[in-house]
Design an enzyme around this catalytic site. Structure first.
Site, short mmCIF file in Angstrom:
data_model
loop_
_atom_site.label_atom_id
_atom_site.label_comp_id
_atom_site.label_asym_id
_atom_site.label_seq_id
_atom_site.Cartn_x
_atom_site.Cartn_y
_atom_site.Cartn_z
N LYS A 16 34.01 37.68 42.92
CA LYS A 16 34.12 38.57 43.94
C LYS A 16 32.53 38.74 44.46
O LYS A 16 31.83 38.30 43.65
CB LYS A 16 34.67 39.94 43.80
CG LYS A 16 36.13 39.84 43.79
CD LYS A 16 37.05 41.21 43.90
CE LYS A 16 38.40 40.80 43.64
NZ LYS A 16 39.17 42.13 43.45
N ARG A 71 42.00 40.16 35.53
CA ARG A 71 42.82 39.16 36.66
C ARG A 71 41.65 38.11 36.98
O ARG A 71 40.68 38.36 37.73
CB ARG A 71 43.21 39.95 37.96
CG ARG A 71 43.92 38.85 39.14
CD ARG A 71 44.11 39.69 40.13
NE ARG A 71 44.90 38.95 41.22
CZ ARG A 71 44.41 38.46 42.12
NH1 ARG A 71 42.93 38.70 42.10
NH2 ARG A 71 44.67 37.68 43.18
#
Ligand code: 8Y4
Length: 276
Positions: A215, A251
């Site tokens: 991210k 994740r």
């Protein structure tokens, strides 16, 4: 006591129509199944299959298109692995079809707020559900995120959604919580305190899933890492911070590297317990 067990590794599988030569979506589907099989070999404990991009600024995908992308992939994988399959969707009809095809977890970035019947369908399906925090909606969520106390507000939101799910008939044992790194959060001012305060979310008593892989907050800390593919080190650092806080699963895109880092982290943590 500090956590010493490694979190489970959830491998990310995106099903996208990345080919224009396969009018029937065959190539995108085969690529996703092949990628998922690779992730299993690499050590994924759970596979998260998604057919709708939830990246900041992305446009929604129609239900028929999402069904056509996701269901055949879930079906193919359920036939060749016992590892739990999760479906990343905000649509009850997609969750329903995926569960019928063998998925065991509904990963919903809207925490079952995406459709009026989402809570009811989750209860009816009897699958596990991941309730994720997001401020705003994907298209606009990064415009002006605001919190007075990000950890408190995310924890309160998640506790409230868990209560709503249980009131609708979802069993307590089926519920996971997720702080939603990057979803309506300022790169630095919100994502970092949230990860530093993960223990406050773990304390709510539900398994916690953390999704920080690749991210963009990582690039904010390391500007040369402009593209998602250059964020492996930062992704692993976040996974280890999650492990230390006691999250149940991470994740991730880079399953092999993350699983190795977590094994080493857990072995060190265990050695510390025996030594003391
Ligand atoms: C590069 C690669 C840059 C990927 C950004 C991204 C989460 C999630 C997503 C999460 C849960 C993403 C579906 C965003 N993130 N589900 N989904 N938790 N439960 N962005 O954090 O991976 S998609």
């Amino acid at each position: 006591m500090q956590p010493t067990r490694a979190p489970l590794v959830m491998g990310i599988v995106n099903v996208t129509p990345d080919s224009f030569s396969d009018g029937g979506r065959f190539l995108g589907r085969e690529a996703a199944v092949g990628h998922a099989r690779r992730l299993i070999v690499d050590g994924a404990n759970i596979l998260d299959i998604g057919g709708e991009s939830t990246r900041p600024g992305s446009e929604p995908v129609g239900e028929a298109e999402e069904l056509a992308r996701v269901v055949p992939v879930v079906e193919a994988l359920a036939a060749d692995t016992d590892r739990p399959i999760s479906v990343d969707t905000t649509k009850p009809a997609v969750a329903r079809a995926a569960v019928a095809a063998g998925a065991r977890i509904w990963n919903d970035v809207t925490a079952l707020r995406g459709a009026p019947d989402a809570l009811e369908v989750a209860a009816e399906l009897g699958c596990e559900v991941v309730l994720m925090h997001m401020q705003g909606e994907p298209r606009t969520m990064q415009a002006e995120p605001h919190y007075d106390d990000v950890v408190r507000e995310v924890a309160d939101f998640l506790a409230g959604r868990a209560d709503a799910a249980m009131a609708a008939g979802v069993a307590r044992e089926k519920i996971w919580l997720d702080p939603g790194v990057g979803f309506g959060k300022h790169m630095i001012r919100h994502n970092l305190p949230l990860m530093a305060g993960l223990d406050q979310i773990v304390k709510l008593g539900f398994p916690v899933l953390l999704g920080a892989s690749r991210k963009s907050f990582i690039s904010a800390l390391d500007p040369p890492a402009k593209t998602a593919g250059e964020r492996l080190g930062g992704s692993i650092a976040a996974a280890l911070a999650g492990a230390a806080a006691g999250v149940a699963a991470v994740r991730v895109h880079d399953v092999r590297e993350t699983a190795q880092a977590l094994k080493v982290w857990a072995a060190i943590a265990q050695a510390g317990v025996r030594a003391s």
